[in-house]
Design a protein around this motif. Sequence first.
Motif, PDB file in Angstrom:
ATOM      1  N   GLU A   1       5.887  14.043  -3.278  1.00  0.00           N
ATOM      2  CA  GLU A   1       6.680  15.271  -3.223  1.00  0.00           C
ATOM      3  C   GLU A   1       6.936  15.700  -1.790  1.00  0.00           C
ATOM      4  OE1 GLU A   1       6.516  19.911  -4.857  1.00  0.00           O
ATOM      5  OE2 GLU A   1       4.817  18.558  -5.151  1.00  0.00           O
ATOM      6  N   ARG A   2       5.933  15.583  -0.926  1.00  0.00           N
ATOM      7  CA  ARG A   2       6.106  15.987   0.468  1.00  0.00           C
ATOM      8  C   ARG A   2       7.106  15.077   1.178  1.00  0.00           C
ATOM      9  NH1 ARG A   2       0.707  16.324   3.310  1.00  0.00           N
ATOM     10  NH2 ARG A   2       0.601  18.305   2.182  1.00  0.00           N
ATOM     11  N   MET A   3       7.039  13.781   0.905  1.00  0.00           N
ATOM     12  CA  MET A   3       8.009  12.869   1.512  1.00  0.00           C
ATOM     13  C   MET A   3       9.432  13.231   1.101  1.00  0.00           C
ATOM     14  SD  MET A   3       6.474   8.981   1.575  1.00  0.00           S
ATOM     15  CE  MET A   3       7.760   8.470   2.701  1.00  0.00           C
ATOM     16  N   ARG A   4       9.630  13.445  -0.179  1.00  0.00           N
ATOM     17  CA  ARG A   4      10.975  13.779  -0.672  1.00  0.00           C
ATOM     18  C   ARG A   4      11.448  15.112  -0.105  1.00  0.00           C
ATOM     19  NH1 ARG A   4       8.716  11.957  -5.631  1.00  0.00           N
ATOM     20  NH2 ARG A   4       8.447  14.134  -6.274  1.00  0.00           N
ATOM     21  N   GLU A   5      10.536  16.069  -0.061  1.00  0.00           N
ATOM     22  CA  GLU A   5      10.897  17.407   0.421  1.00  0.00           C
ATOM     23  C   GLU A   5      11.280  17.378   1.892  1.00  0.00           C
ATOM     24  OE1 GLU A   5       8.484  21.412   1.582  1.00  0.00           O
ATOM     25  OE2 GLU A   5       7.896  20.407  -0.274  1.00  0.00           O
ATOM     26  N   ASN A   6      10.449  16.777   2.720  1.00  0.00           N
ATOM     27  CA  ASN A   6      10.707  16.761   4.162  1.00  0.00           C
ATOM     28  C   ASN A   6      11.969  15.974   4.504  1.00  0.00           C
ATOM     29  OD1 ASN A   6       8.440  18.306   4.619  1.00  0.00           O
ATOM     30  ND2 ASN A   6       7.151  16.607   5.302  1.00  0.00           N
ATOM     31  N   LEU A   7      12.109  14.797   3.912  1.00  0.00           N
ATOM     32  CA  LEU A   7      13.305  14.012   4.154  1.00  0.00           C
ATOM     33  C   LEU A   7      14.532  14.697   3.566  1.00  0.00           C
ATOM     34  CD1 LEU A   7      14.781  11.502   5.148  1.00  0.00           C
ATOM     35  CD2 LEU A   7      14.117  10.342   3.016  1.00  0.00           C
TER      36      LEU A   7
ATOM     37  N   LEU B   1       0.830  -1.204   0.000  1.00  0.00           N
ATOM     38  CA  LEU B   1       0.000   0.000   0.000  1.00  0.00           C
ATOM     39  C   LEU B   1       0.864   1.254   0.000  1.00  0.00           C
ATOM     40  CD1 LEU B   1      -2.776   1.393   0.321  1.00  0.00           C
ATOM     41  CD2 LEU B   1      -2.501   1.162   2.798  1.00  0.00           C
ATOM     42  N   GLY B   2       1.951   1.241   0.763  1.00  0.00           N
ATOM     43  CA  GLY B   2       2.853   2.388   0.815  1.00  0.00           C
ATOM     44  C   GLY B   2       3.465   2.673  -0.545  1.00  0.00           C
ATOM     45  N   ARG B   3       3.920   1.630  -1.218  1.00  0.00           N
ATOM     46  CA  ARG B   3       4.524   1.813  -2.548  1.00  0.00           C
ATOM     47  C   ARG B   3       3.493   2.329  -3.544  1.00  0.00           C
ATOM     48  NH1 ARG B   3       6.609  -3.488  -1.243  1.00  0.00           N
ATOM     49  NH2 ARG B   3       8.812  -3.393  -0.607  1.00  0.00           N
TER      50      ARG B   3
ATOM     51  N   SER C   1       5.792  11.936   5.431  1.00  0.00           N
ATOM     52  CA  SER C   1       4.650  12.397   4.633  1.00  0.00           C
ATOM     53  C   SER C   1       3.756  13.361   5.403  1.00  0.00           C
ATOM     54  CB  SER C   1       3.817  11.199   4.171  1.00  0.00           C
ATOM     55  OG  SER C   1       3.343  10.447   5.284  1.00  0.00           O
ATOM     56  N   TYR C   2       3.973  13.472   6.718  1.00  0.00           N
ATOM     57  CA  TYR C   2       3.159  14.403   7.523  1.00  0.00           C
ATOM     58  C   TYR C   2       3.523  15.843   7.165  1.00  0.00           C
ATOM     59  CZ  TYR C   2       1.256  16.832  11.600  1.00  0.00           C
ATOM     60  OH  TYR C   2       0.574  17.694  12.420  1.00  0.00           O
TER      61      TYR C   2
ATOM     62  N   LYS D   1       1.472  14.546  -4.908  1.00  0.00           N
ATOM     63  CA  LYS D   1       1.577  15.454  -3.767  1.00  0.00           C
ATOM     64  C   LYS D   1       2.178  14.743  -2.562  1.00  0.00           C
ATOM     65  CE  LYS D   1      -1.163  18.662  -0.956  1.00  0.00           C
ATOM     66  NZ  LYS D   1      -2.540  19.209  -0.712  1.00  0.00           N
ATOM     67  N   TYR D   2       1.718  13.544  -2.327  1.00  0.00           N
ATOM     68  CA  TYR D   2       2.223  12.727  -1.222  1.00  0.00           C
ATOM     69  C   TYR D   2       3.712  12.444  -1.410  1.00  0.00           C
ATOM     70  CZ  TYR D   2       2.713   8.433   1.619  1.00  0.00           C
ATOM     71  OH  TYR D   2       3.129   7.469   2.505  1.00  0.00           O
TER      72      TYR D   2
END
Length: 294
Positions: free
Chosen positions: A41-47, A28-30, A273-274, A38-39
Amino acid sequence: MISSLVAWLFNLIARLPLSALHRLGAALGRLTYRLSDKYAERMRENLGHAWKGRPQADFRKVLNASIVETGKGAAELLWIWCRPLAEVTASVKACYGWEHIEAARARGKGVIFLTPHLGCFDVSALYVAEHMPLTVLYRPPKLIWLEHVMRSGRERAQLRLARTDVGGVRQLYKALKRAEAIGLLPDQVPGNGEGEWADFFGRPAYTMTLIGRLVKSSGASVVMTSAERLTHGSGYILRFTPLDFVVDLPISRQVNAALEELVLMNPAQYLWSYNRYKIPAGIKPAITQDVNPI
């Protein structure tokens, strides 16, 4: 009607072994990462902001692992909420730092558990609630039917939930006055007027000031809490680390610094992702932020 149907469905799925749910969650995560720009992009940006100055190869490794772990975290909630309490708490295979909790209680004051979006924070709350009364602040979900299922799964043993409103905060103060324990998500974005800007991995993050107010009014001990998810659905490891604050520095800044250290110990299981850097309505941005990931 909807709540009953969802509860039945959740209980049915929760009969699967935790290892099977983790495999489903990984898929499900993949899938979510691939389908939601959007999801992703946020993961990549925050990390990416947290990983500045570190090897690019490691970034990709942690990102791929985080995609899987985030899916596991969503799927395991059904097991945590719906399986018998004894079975859930028995999934805790090791617990480090519990002596700090016993020492804090011996002082005759309350205990403030800070449990960030790291690993399986639900299992840590239920584990603590088997040993002492625990009031946890939570933000009600937008779906009304989900709140009923969530509350029935979380409000077990000595755990009680308090909404993120004036009445809920009042419950926290009362619990500490009784020398009980409370739980907070220190990296949850507060509402307008309930926080201040404090750096988190080099970016201004609107951070709750409630922790500082609770500490000053109660003299309670503060403990950072995490629940590491083990491989193959084999359970969890809990860690409790006491926090001692420097008087002359903002507590929000010190909490974020402590949280950074905790996250870097297990970056793949943090919820990148938060929307941690969200600007609440009515709040003036701290500065213009560079949002480019690595």
